[in-house]
Design a protein around this motif. Structure first.
Motif, short mmCIF file in Angstrom:
data_model
loop_
_atom_site.label_atom_id
_atom_site.label_comp_id
_atom_site.label_asym_id
_atom_site.label_seq_id
_atom_site.Cartn_x
_atom_site.Cartn_y
_atom_site.Cartn_z
N PRO A 141 -7.57 -5.20 6.96
CA PRO A 141 -6.87 -5.52 8.22
C PRO A 141 -5.94 -6.72 8.15
CG PRO A 141 -9.14 -4.94 8.67
CD PRO A 141 -9.03 -5.05 7.17
N PHE A 142 -6.13 -7.60 7.17
CA PHE A 142 -5.24 -8.74 7.06
C PHE A 142 -3.83 -8.33 6.62
CE2 PHE A 142 -9.43 -10.70 6.90
CZ PHE A 142 -9.26 -11.74 7.81
N ASN A 143 -3.66 -7.06 6.24
CA ASN A 143 -2.33 -6.54 5.96
C ASN A 143 -1.42 -6.59 7.18
OD1 ASN A 143 -2.95 -5.91 3.29
ND2 ASN A 143 -3.58 -3.82 3.78
N PHE A 144 -2.02 -6.49 8.37
CA PHE A 144 -1.19 -6.34 9.57
C PHE A 144 -1.68 -7.14 10.78
CE2 PHE A 144 -4.33 -2.92 9.28
CZ PHE A 144 -5.00 -3.04 10.50
N ILE A 145 -2.89 -7.64 10.75
CA ILE A 145 -3.49 -8.22 11.96
C ILE A 145 -2.73 -9.44 12.47
CG2 ILE A 145 -5.10 -9.78 10.79
CD1 ILE A 145 -7.25 -8.85 12.80
#
Length: 309
Positions: A141-145
Motif C-alpha cells: 500500500p505504500f506504493n500509493f497511500i
C-alpha cells in the motif's frame, strides 16, 4: 471527467482482481495441457497465497488504507483537479513510487521477507502474480497511500492502481506466450524485462524494479535486458526453500531472519540484520547481490574474450 463519473469507474475497477484471477487460471490451464509447466503445485501455492494475503486486506483496507488516504486528502498540500495532465502526473508519480518501494523490497532484509515471497516461484506464468506474503498489507500500500497528501483525489488512485496492476499482471506471462519485444523495452517493463527481474542468475540479480515504465531503471542504472545467451533461471538464491511448499514460501525467510538476529552478538548487529540487504552478515559483511552480479559480468567478459581468440 467529474468526481461522480470517476467514482463509478473506480467502483467498476474494484472487480479487477477477478479479471486477473480468470487470466491466471486460463493461462495456467493452457500451460498444463501443453505440458509446459513442470511444477503444477506451484500454481496452487500461489493462488492459496493470494487468498491468505487477501484476509489482512479485507480486515484492514477500509481503516488502514482508504481511511488514511481520505484523511491525507483532507489535509492535502495542493488542490489538484481532474484534468488529463493531472492523471498523467498521478500515474507517473505512482509508477515511480512503485519503483522505489520495490527497490527497498530488495535492499532491506525485513522487507525482502515480505516481497521475497513473490520471487520464490521457479516457473514464470500469471499465477506468480498471486504469490504474495500474508504481510503484504504492510508493504505494497505504500506504493500509493501517500499520493493524496499532494492533492490527488483518492478515487483517482483507485482508478490508476488497478489499471497499473493489470498491466503488471501481463508482464508475468509465460515466455512461451510472449517473447522479447526489444523496441518496447526502451519505454516499458515488458514481459521479457520483468522475467530478468525474477531471475536468480547472478548476472540478473536485483535489476528492473519498474512496474509500467522502464525509464526509472534506466535513469537509476538498474536496467538489464534479457541476454540472448543467458537462459533465465527463476526463483531466489536459496538451497533449502521448496517453491511448492506453502509454509516455506510464506515463512522460511522470516525464520532465517529470526535465527540470524538471535545469533547476532550486539544490539546494533541485530538491528542491522533487519535493515541491511539480504546476504549481509555480522562476521565479514557477507556477500550481496552486487558482488555476485559483478563476478558474473567479469566471468562473462573473460569467457567472451577467450572465445574470440
Amino acid at each position: 471527467m467529474n468526481l461522480s463519473s470517476i467514482e463509478i469507474l473506480a467502483g467498476k475497477l474494484e472487480h479487477m482482481s477477478l479479471i486477473v484471477l480468470v487470466l491466471m487460471l486460463v493461462e495456467w490451464g493452457i500451460l498444463i495441457v501443453t505440458s509446459y509447466v513442470e511444477k503444477n503445485k506451484e500454481g496452487v501455492v500461489s493462488i492459496v497465497s493470494y487468498l491468505i494475503q487477501s484476509i489482512p486486506y479485507f480486515l484492514l483496507s477500509k481503516i488502514f488504507i482508504v481511511g488514511t488516504m481520505f484523511w491525507l486528502y483532507e489535509n492535502r498540500i495542493f488542490t489538484l483537479g481532474f484534468q488529463w495532465y493531472i492523471w498523467i502526473v498521478a500515474y507517473l508519480l505512482y509508477d515511480f513510487t512503485v519503483f522505489f518501494i520495490h527497490f527497498l523490497g530488495h535492499k532491506v532484509r525485513v522487507l525482502w521477507c515480505i516481497h521475497g515471497v513473490h520471487h520464490t516461484a521457479e516457473e514464470m506464468n500469471l499465477t506468480v502474480v498471486a504469490r504474495g506474503s500474508i504481510f503484504d498489507v504492510f508493504f505494497t500500500p505504500f506504493n500509493f497511500i501517500w499520493l493524496p497528501i499532494l492533492g490527488f483525489h483518492p478515487l483517482m488512485i483507485f482508478v490508476i492502481e488497478p489499471i497499473a496492476r493489470l498491466y503488471a499482471t501481463l508482464t508475468h506471462v509465460n515466455e512461451k506466450v510472449i517473447g522479447k519485444q526489444k523496441w518496447l523495452d526502451k519505454l516499458l517493463i515488458t514481459p521479457s524485462v520483468h522475467r530478468v527481474h525474477h531471475a536468480k542468475n547472478h548476472i540478473y540479480l536485483d535489476r528492473n524494479y519498474g512496474e509500467t515504465f522502464s525509464i526509472w531503471d534506466r535513469l537509476f542504472k538498474t536496467f538489464q535486458k534479457e541476454l540472448d545467451n543467458e537462459k533465465i533461471v527463476y526463483g531466489i538464491m536459496h538451497e533449502k526453500l521448496n517453491s511448492e511448499n506453502l509454509w516455506h514460501v510464506q515463512f522460511l525467510l522470516w525464520k532465517e531472519l529470526w535465527l540470524d538476529i538471535k545469533k547476532a552478538p550486539t544490539l546494533l548487529d541485530k538491528v542491522k540484520y533487519l535493515f541491511m540487504p539480504p546476504g549481509w552478515n555480522h562476521i565479514d559483511g557477507g556477500k550481496k547481490a552486487k558482488e555476485y552480479r559483478d563476478e558474473a559480468w567479469k566471468f562473462r567478459v573473460k569467457k567472451n574474450s577467450l572465445s574470440t581468440r
